[in-house]
Design a protein around this motif. Structure first.
Motif, short mmCIF file in Angstrom:
data_model
loop_
_atom_site.label_atom_id
_atom_site.label_comp_id
_atom_site.label_asym_id
_atom_site.label_seq_id
_atom_site.Cartn_x
_atom_site.Cartn_y
_atom_site.Cartn_z
N UNK A 52 0.82 -1.20 0.00
CA UNK A 52 0.00 0.00 0.00
C UNK A 52 0.86 1.26 0.00
N UNK A 53 0.64 2.11 -0.99
CA UNK A 53 1.36 3.40 -1.05
C UNK A 53 0.98 4.27 0.14
N UNK A 54 -0.27 4.14 0.62
CA UNK A 54 -0.70 4.94 1.78
C UNK A 54 0.10 4.59 3.03
N UNK A 55 0.31 3.30 3.26
CA UNK A 55 1.08 2.86 4.42
C UNK A 55 2.52 3.37 4.31
N UNK A 56 3.11 3.19 3.16
CA UNK A 56 4.50 3.59 2.96
C UNK A 56 4.67 5.10 3.08
N UNK A 57 3.77 5.88 2.48
CA UNK A 57 3.92 7.34 2.55
C UNK A 57 3.61 7.86 3.95
N UNK A 58 2.67 7.24 4.65
CA UNK A 58 2.37 7.67 6.02
C UNK A 58 3.57 7.43 6.93
N UNK A 59 4.21 6.27 6.79
CA UNK A 59 5.37 5.98 7.62
C UNK A 59 6.55 6.88 7.25
N UNK A 60 6.73 7.12 5.95
CA UNK A 60 7.80 8.01 5.50
C UNK A 60 7.60 9.41 6.07
N UNK A 61 6.34 9.87 6.13
CA UNK A 61 6.06 11.20 6.67
C UNK A 61 6.48 11.29 8.13
N UNK A 62 6.30 10.21 8.88
CA UNK A 62 6.72 10.20 10.29
C UNK A 62 8.25 10.29 10.38
N UNK A 63 8.94 9.53 9.54
CA UNK A 63 10.41 9.56 9.54
C UNK A 63 10.90 10.95 9.15
N UNK A 64 10.32 11.53 8.10
CA UNK A 64 10.76 12.85 7.64
C UNK A 64 10.43 13.95 8.64
N UNK A 65 9.36 13.76 9.42
CA UNK A 65 9.04 14.73 10.47
C UNK A 65 10.21 14.86 11.45
N UNK A 66 10.81 13.74 11.79
CA UNK A 66 11.94 13.74 12.71
C UNK A 66 13.18 14.34 12.03
N UNK A 67 13.48 13.86 10.83
CA UNK A 67 14.66 14.34 10.11
C UNK A 67 14.63 15.86 9.95
#
Length: 133
Positions: A52-67
């Motif tokens: 799911x692109x939604x799952x992957x993009x949602x998790x990436x958004x969390x990682x990028x929030x920290x970065x």
């Protein structure tokens, strides 16, 4: 690999990602960047197994929030606090982020710092792993 992964699991994983986002946001607010990045990168098997692109993009958004919250001068200290096993995963997210022009300057700095820590093997492993983030 997660055996027998189904689309129904995507909803559960998305719920886990949303819950993780709350705790990560709290840690970022408290400037606990090592904890926040560790939490954002936690339990990658389910995200990697998802189609799911939604799952992957949602998790990436969390990682990028920290970065994005970490200042350039703090990157080394944060990476020192991370488990070396997550460096390859972090490198995958750096490459994912470099796929869009936003924050490319910051991500190139992250790339250089992660490369210092894990060597060229980290690049090879993140580029050759067929599972995407």
């Amino acid at each position: 690999a997660v055996v027998g992964y189904t689309m129904a699991d995507d909803a559960a994983v998305l719920a886990e990602v949303e819950a993780r986002k709350g705790s990560v946001t709290s840690m970022v607010t408290q400037k606990n960047f090592v904890g926040a990045l560790t939490a954002a990168l936690a339990d990658p098997e389910k995200v990697l197994a998802s189609k799911s692109a939604n799952v992957k993009s949602a998790n990436a958004a969390v990682v990028f929030q920290v970065i994005e919250a970490i200042e350039d001068k703090e990157i080394d200290g944060v990476l020192e606090g991370l488990d070396p096993l997550v460096m390859d995963l972090l490198m995958k997210y750096v490459y994912k982020g470099l796929g869009t022009p936003e924050n490319a300057n910051s991500l190139l700095k992250w790339h250089a710092k992660v490369l210092e820590r894990c060597g060229p093997g980290g690049i090879v492993r993140s580029m050759t792993d067929r599972k995407t983030v």
